[in-house]
Write a protein that holds these residues in place. Structure first.
Motif, PDB file in Angstrom:
ATOM      1  N   ILE A 223       0.920  -1.013   0.126  1.00 24.62           N
ATOM      2  CA  ILE A 223      -0.011  -0.068  -0.135  1.00 24.62           C
ATOM      3  C   ILE A 223       1.064   1.270  -0.028  1.00 24.62           C
ATOM      4  CG2 ILE A 223      -1.937   1.094   1.281  1.00 24.62           C
ATOM      5  CD1 ILE A 223      -2.478  -1.540   2.629  1.00 24.62           C
ATOM      6  N   PRO A 224       0.924   2.177  -0.965  1.00 26.23           N
ATOM      7  CA  PRO A 224       1.764   3.136  -1.124  1.00 26.23           C
ATOM      8  C   PRO A 224       1.251   4.300  -0.028  1.00 26.23           C
ATOM      9  CG  PRO A 224       0.144   3.511  -2.737  1.00 26.23           C
ATOM     10  CD  PRO A 224      -0.117   2.158  -1.888  1.00 26.23           C
TER      11      PRO A 224
ATOM     12  N   LEU B 284       0.569   7.800   0.247  1.00 24.31           N
ATOM     13  CA  LEU B 284       0.142   8.841  -0.403  1.00 24.31           C
ATOM     14  C   LEU B 284      -1.035   9.486   0.635  1.00 24.31           C
ATOM     15  CD1 LEU B 284      -0.778   7.065  -3.855  1.00 24.31           C
ATOM     16  CD2 LEU B 284       0.996   8.485  -3.539  1.00 24.31           C
TER      17      LEU B 284
ATOM     18  N   VAL C 227      -3.953  12.940   4.896  1.00 22.32           N
ATOM     19  CA  VAL C 227      -5.620  12.530   5.253  1.00 22.32           C
ATOM     20  C   VAL C 227      -5.581  11.492   6.115  1.00 22.32           C
ATOM     21  CG1 VAL C 227      -7.621  11.589   4.057  1.00 22.32           C
ATOM     22  CG2 VAL C 227      -6.002  13.143   2.854  1.00 22.32           C
TER      23      VAL C 227
ATOM     24  N   SER D  94      -7.436   9.239   7.541  1.00 27.34           N
ATOM     25  CA  SER D  94      -8.014   7.761   7.307  1.00 27.34           C
ATOM     26  C   SER D  94      -7.406   6.839   6.206  1.00 27.34           C
ATOM     27  CB  SER D  94      -9.555   7.814   7.045  1.00 27.34           C
ATOM     28  OG  SER D  94      -9.746   8.585   5.920  1.00 27.34           O
ATOM     29  N   LEU D  95      -6.400   7.774   5.640  1.00 31.83           N
ATOM     30  CA  LEU D  95      -5.526   6.794   4.496  1.00 31.83           C
ATOM     31  C   LEU D  95      -3.946   6.829   4.676  1.00 31.83           C
ATOM     32  CD1 LEU D  95      -6.812   8.953   1.430  1.00 31.83           C
ATOM     33  CD2 LEU D  95      -7.666   6.747   2.050  1.00 31.83           C
TER      34      LEU D  95
ATOM     35  N   TYR E  74      -2.326   6.400   7.864  1.00 26.82           N
ATOM     36  CA  TYR E  74      -1.868   5.049   8.475  1.00 26.82           C
ATOM     37  C   TYR E  74      -1.579   3.909   7.826  1.00 26.82           C
ATOM     38  CZ  TYR E  74      -6.502   2.973   8.804  1.00 26.82           C
ATOM     39  OH  TYR E  74      -7.713   2.354   8.264  1.00 26.82           O
ATOM     40  N   LEU E  75      -2.159   3.645   6.455  1.00 23.96           N
ATOM     41  CA  LEU E  75      -1.990   2.237   5.667  1.00 23.96           C
ATOM     42  C   LEU E  75      -0.750   2.394   4.917  1.00 23.96           C
ATOM     43  CD1 LEU E  75      -5.748   2.389   4.449  1.00 23.96           C
ATOM     44  CD2 LEU E  75      -4.764   0.553   6.069  1.00 23.96           C
TER      45      LEU E  75
ATOM     46  N   LEU F  84      -1.089  -5.514   1.655  1.00 27.28           N
ATOM     47  CA  LEU F  84      -2.512  -5.916   1.672  1.00 27.28           C
ATOM     48  C   LEU F  84      -2.877  -7.292   2.508  1.00 27.28           C
ATOM     49  CD1 LEU F  84      -4.119  -5.270  -1.852  1.00 27.28           C
ATOM     50  CD2 LEU F  84      -4.231  -3.955   0.314  1.00 27.28           C
TER      51      LEU F  84
ATOM     52  N   LEU G  22      -2.717  -6.753   5.844  1.00 31.50           N
ATOM     53  CA  LEU G  22      -3.954  -6.016   6.470  1.00 31.50           C
ATOM     54  C   LEU G  22      -5.304  -6.958   6.683  1.00 31.50           C
ATOM     55  CD1 LEU G  22      -5.690  -3.426   7.113  1.00 31.50           C
ATOM     56  CD2 LEU G  22      -6.137  -2.949   4.601  1.00 31.50           C
TER      57      LEU G  22
ATOM     58  N   ILE H  72      -9.590  -7.070   0.062  1.00 31.29           N
ATOM     59  CA  ILE H  72      -8.129  -6.669   0.176  1.00 31.29           C
ATOM     60  C   ILE H  72      -7.242  -7.992  -0.231  1.00 31.29           C
ATOM     61  CG2 ILE H  72      -8.077  -4.712   1.317  1.00 31.29           C
ATOM     62  CD1 ILE H  72      -7.885  -6.213   3.863  1.00 31.29           C
TER      63      ILE H  72
ATOM     64  N   GLY I  20     -16.228   7.570   3.943  1.00 35.89           N
ATOM     65  CA  GLY I  20     -14.945   8.025   3.408  1.00 35.89           C
ATOM     66  C   GLY I  20     -13.836   7.452   4.021  1.00 35.89           C
ATOM     67  N   GLY I  21     -13.850   6.556   5.073  1.00 33.33           N
ATOM     68  CA  GLY I  21     -12.564   5.979   5.707  1.00 33.33           C
ATOM     69  C   GLY I  21     -12.627   4.528   6.045  1.00 33.33           C
ATOM     70  N   THR I  22     -13.464   3.573   5.103  1.00 34.38           N
ATOM     71  CA  THR I  22     -13.568   2.394   5.276  1.00 34.38           C
ATOM     72  C   THR I  22     -12.024   1.978   4.841  1.00 34.38           C
ATOM     73  OG1 THR I  22     -15.696   2.501   4.302  1.00 34.38           O
ATOM     74  CG2 THR I  22     -14.718   0.301   4.506  1.00 34.38           C
ATOM     75  N   ALA I  23     -11.425   0.993   5.765  1.00 39.30           N
ATOM     76  CA  ALA I  23     -10.166   0.559   5.750  1.00 39.30           C
ATOM     77  C   ALA I  23      -9.714  -0.019   4.474  1.00 39.30           C
ATOM     78  CB  ALA I  23      -9.532  -0.206   6.995  1.00 39.30           C
ATOM     79  N   GLU I  24     -10.580  -0.992   3.973  1.00 39.09           N
ATOM     80  CA  GLU I  24     -10.304  -1.819   2.841  1.00 39.09           C
ATOM     81  C   GLU I  24     -10.527  -0.978   1.613  1.00 39.09           C
ATOM     82  OE1 GLU I  24     -12.560  -2.378   5.306  1.00 39.09           O
ATOM     83  OE2 GLU I  24     -12.135  -4.372   6.015  1.00 39.09           O
TER      84      GLU I  24
ATOM     85  N   ALA J  89     -10.039   2.276   1.371  1.00 41.98           N
ATOM     86  CA  ALA J  89      -8.962   3.128   1.420  1.00 41.98           C
ATOM     87  C   ALA J  89      -7.585   2.478   0.920  1.00 41.98           C
ATOM     88  CB  ALA J  89      -8.786   3.700   2.926  1.00 41.98           C
ATOM     89  N   ALA J  90      -7.509   1.275   1.277  1.00 40.31           N
ATOM     90  CA  ALA J  90      -6.161   0.530   1.045  1.00 40.31           C
ATOM     91  C   ALA J  90      -6.384   0.270  -0.660  1.00 40.31           C
ATOM     92  CB  ALA J  90      -6.045  -0.772   1.794  1.00 40.31           C
ATOM     93  N   ASN J  91      -7.383  -0.243  -1.040  1.00 43.82           N
ATOM     94  CA  ASN J  91      -7.563  -0.582  -2.321  1.00 43.82           C
ATOM     95  C   ASN J  91      -7.362   0.915  -3.220  1.00 43.82           C
ATOM     96  OD1 ASN J  91      -7.567  -3.145  -2.152  1.00 43.82           O
ATOM     97  ND2 ASN J  91      -9.691  -3.294  -2.341  1.00 43.82           N
ATOM     98  N   TYR J  92      -8.090   1.740  -2.747  1.00 40.85           N
ATOM     99  CA  TYR J  92      -7.890   3.227  -3.561  1.00 40.85           C
ATOM    100  C   TYR J  92      -6.507   3.572  -3.711  1.00 40.85           C
ATOM    101  CZ  TYR J  92      -7.252   8.026  -3.851  1.00 40.85           C
ATOM    102  OH  TYR J  92      -6.580   9.548  -4.210  1.00 40.85           O
ATOM    103  N   LEU J  93      -5.798   3.453  -2.382  1.00 42.62           N
ATOM    104  CA  LEU J  93      -4.191   3.914  -2.544  1.00 42.62           C
ATOM    105  C   LEU J  93      -3.631   3.075  -3.585  1.00 42.62           C
ATOM    106  CD1 LEU J  93      -3.701   4.393   1.333  1.00 42.62           C
ATOM    107  CD2 LEU J  93      -3.436   6.242  -0.529  1.00 42.62           C
ATOM    108  N   VAL J  94      -3.787   1.726  -3.542  1.00 48.98           N
ATOM    109  CA  VAL J  94      -3.002   0.915  -4.789  1.00 48.98           C
ATOM    110  C   VAL J  94      -3.669   1.326  -5.884  1.00 48.98           C
ATOM    111  CG1 VAL J  94      -2.771  -1.338  -5.420  1.00 48.98           C
ATOM    112  CG2 VAL J  94      -2.755  -1.090  -2.957  1.00 48.98           C
TER     113      VAL J  94
ATOM    114  N   ARG K 246      -4.576   4.286  -7.136  1.00 52.10           N
ATOM    115  CA  ARG K 246      -4.295   5.491  -7.184  1.00 52.10           C
ATOM    116  C   ARG K 246      -2.763   5.606  -7.837  1.00 52.10           C
ATOM    117  NH1 ARG K 246      -5.742  10.857  -6.224  1.00 52.10           N
ATOM    118  NH2 ARG K 246      -3.766  12.348  -6.841  1.00 52.10           N
TER     119      ARG K 246
ATOM    120  N   ASP L 254     -13.330  11.771   4.952  1.00 46.37           N
ATOM    121  CA  ASP L 254     -12.053  12.357   4.434  1.00 46.37           C
ATOM    122  C   ASP L 254     -12.211  12.381   2.931  1.00 46.37           C
ATOM    123  OD1 ASP L 254     -10.748  12.870   6.494  1.00 46.37           O
ATOM    124  OD2 ASP L 254      -9.691  10.996   6.845  1.00 46.37           O
TER     125      ASP L 254
END
Lengths: 464, 464
Positions: free
Chosen positions: A358-359, A361, A365, A367-368, A370-371, A376, A379, B131, B157-161, B163-168, B170, B194
């Motif tokens: 998980i990058p 980025l 923010v 809620s983002l 800390y990941l 994955l 997590l 994830i 807007g803060g669901t961990a899974e 958020a993680a998949n969004y970051l990946v 992104r 967020d």
């Protein structure tokens, strides 16, 4: 030197059961199984073990023999399919499709049919596993009959849904190809039923389902091995995993035999601790279909009516499939706060075949941020442990099966583990785990409505 | 003239409930609900109806307003996706993926992603809804970022899974495209969380989830409407179906309000007749995903711990998905002979979009010949009736929902029907059907293990 002659490789690849959180010490005596209850079960357990051993030796329980089978005919048929076709269309229902799907989902890409032949490693796999006309039309419209091999799979050879889909697929072949029989493989009983003589008369390829192997115990017979081998799965490793599990299940000792321990804990949870439901919850997309396969195995084997000296008893825990982490956003609220009526088994994969970082980025923010830097895999497994911890706090019993990696050796272990667990649980419940008398009447009603010779139309208003 | 101004069309397309086989008259007083029990429920029922009406009027229960929403922003966004992209990648979990999958499975081809753009009628649909690193890798490896639109869906807007998949996803976009923000749509709360400020700061397209609409009640908000519209589903008809169902659910009369009747029968079956499980069993492949969506709705809404003047009570029936005819070869043996602890709801489709005739071939083969000349639709529906008849003979209560055709109008009715049923059942149980407090602790444990600011590491051995 083959990996199977290396004990260190095998031991590192073994599926491990941790049952501490299903015990009274962890979740209290009302919901957890006590050491005393396990000890009290010993005489019964020993007699069921002896009985299974006797039936195994007499050849009645054919699934026990499958790990040692000669796979040459399956490999030969698979190579014929791989060399000659782009698509493999499995026509089967229940045990004839659930096992093949479970192996495929765990061991092939989730996008298998979308990939190129090279990326896939085998023909595309399609199933006609229900008689839904929309699905059947869509599949047959999409496939080129000239490039498709149809595998008709039915133990009895007379399953209505499989028969209907075979007839539809047969006509579809006949319209386009010269020799339909060169596109057909039957997987069926070596002697009984209508499919075997039909296939032999016409000269299709055939593979056997041993007569003493029932549909839901047939995944390690040609039923499951052929589609696996066609798609490039190493079926020798699948059977090696099953064989290794068989060795671990040879003892009646609950401390070392994972199948018997699972069966005993489920049986006691159901009959002594008010747990009529058994949840199978993998934390891996690839094992979600294994949970569906387990549902059939557990439900159809143990859901029985039994006459206990004049008193009718209804047995059987209801199996429930789930998937982590997804079901933390669906069923877990009920598991945590609803009635304490379930025994939950987690399947956890220690190392996934892909690493996804998980990058880091959007560091600003909350809620983002800390990941960032985690994987994955980490997590997913932290979430499994968190769910387990929450359930424990609420006195809800859980079991954990740890799978080192999702490979054929692991899947072979899991299939065999659950089969032995189910056969053994049947003994504990005192029922026949290998029949399914409750669904016969429904079949007769359907035959009657369709005017099949010898079956009266009991529903009325029938006809085709 | 629109079909929605023609009452005869609407009435012919209405989902119908037949509850006779759940009543004491059909399956006996031990397992069936009696007329007296329904009558006794009336005062409670009227007060729950009044309370729902009050909360609806005050705007608290936002899902009730969704059928009347302005869909222009969704259609505009959908057209932008359809014009600019080949792939639509939905990043969401729980209610953010189960609803979209249910509509897609019912209303698009089962082979959707394999078809050509012209056959499909829209971009291909992919989901990152877990994830699992194998799935995430496979999907991102397969897709061309330049041709992919990523829809990040999270109410909070803060669901961990998510958020993680969004970051990946992104990072994957950033490596290949100039302006990642031109590939992103956020579906989230209009003010909180967020995701909203991030999206607005960067200038992504956004769609709102009304603040008073929770995740599992959001299928008829942009959460479900955008992916449906992207894939060419008529979302106006979806909402028209929901609106029509809303009209039918306006009365507290159990004889005409199908949602209240379903809720009352499930509630009484659970609390008076020992039926802690509710099976949702469609006889149509396209409705199998609707059963998964229902599982979340029923489990997460009603599975609650409640303090009843000092006594802790655990509520909630366990929902179980099934599929006919396939599960006749899996779970039905347990339903017929196992413990009589389930209320089973059949979903039956009267007319399928495709007609498949079973050909008359192999006239000399007994287990094939009788099927010739019938249709798959007829076989499927005869099997549904046969299963129902067998269950009735065994005193097992069942309900039947008949769907005239699988179209958007029908799916809109079904989504809304089950939402009202669930909200109403929450009232009967006396619990809050709209929260999910039981999963919050697990989230905190995960945050702690990952070192998120403000969350202690309670599991130990944590870190990324």
């Amino acid at each position: 030197m083959s990996r199977f002659t290396r004990p260190d490789w095998i031991s590192a690849q073994r599926v491990q059961l941790d049952s501490r959180l299903a015990l009274a010490d962890a979740v209290g005596p009302q919901h957890g199984v006590s050491a005393q209850e396990l000890a009290d079960l010993l005489p019964n357990l020993r007699s069921v073990h002896a009985e299974l051993g006797r039936r195994r030796a007499s050849g009645e329980l054919g699934f026990y023999q499958l790990p040692g089978q000669d796979i040459t005919p399956v490999l030969e048929a698979a190579n014929w399919v791989r060399d000659g076709f782009d698509n493999f269309l499995l026509v089967g229902i229940g045990g004839s499709s659930l096992g093949p799907k479970a192996a495929h989902a765990a061991l092939r890409s989730p996008l298998y049919n979308l990939l190129s032949r090279e990326e896939r490693g085998g023909p595309r796999l399609f199933l006609l596993e229900n008689i839904d006309p929309v699905t059947v039309s869509a599949v047959l419209r999409h496939l080129d009959p000239a490039r498709t091999c149809v595998n008709v799979v039915s133990k009895s050879g007379g399953t209505a849904e499989t028969a209907a889909n075979y007839l539809v697929a047969r006509e579809w072949l006949e319209k386009s190809v010269q020799n339909p029989r060169e596109h057909l493989i039957a997987t069926t009983d070596p002697a009984n039923g209508d499919l075997r003589p039909l296939a032999e008369r016409e000269g299709w390829r055939t593979l056997p389902i041993p007569p003493d192997v029932g549909g839901r115990f047939s995944q390690l017979a040609a039923v499951g091995l052929l589609p696996a081998a066609v798609c490039g799965i190493d079926i020798a490793e699948l059977l090696a995993g099953a064989h290794d599990m068989d060795l671990r299940c040879a003892t009646p000792d609950l401390d070392t035999n994972p199948a018997y321990r699972l069966a005993a804990l489920h049986y006691l949870a159901d009959t002594r601790h008010g747990k009529p439901m058994a949840v199978m919850m993998p934390y891996a997309d690839g094992l979600r279909s294994l949970a569906d396969w387990f549902v059939q195995l557990w439900a159809e084997s143990l859901g029985k009516e039994r006459d206990l000296s004049g008193k009718i008893v209804h047995t059987g825990q209801t199996p429930l499939p789930a998937l982590g982490a997804s079901d933390q956003h669906s069923q877990v609220q009920l598991f945590v706060e609803g009635p304490n009526d379930k025994l939950i088994t987690f399947l956890r994969v220690e190392h996934f075949a892909e690493a996804v970082q998980i990058p880091s980025l959007h560091g600003d923010v909350g809620s983002l941020a800390y990941l960032g830097g985690a994987t994955l895999e980490r997590l997913l497994n932290v979430e499994q442990a968190a769910t387990e911890a929450v359930l424990r706090e609420r006195q809800r019993p859980t079991l954990r099966l740890t799978v080192p990696e999702l490979n054929p050796f692991a899947m072979g272990q899991l299939f065999f583990l659950f089969e032995v667990m189910t056969a053994f649980a049947g003994g504990l419940y005192g029922i026949n785990a290998f029949d399914q008398p409750g669904v016969e009447h429904g079949k007769r009603l359907t035959y009657g409505a369709f005017g099949r010779a010898g079956y009266p139309d009991l529903m009325g208003g029938g006809g085709k």
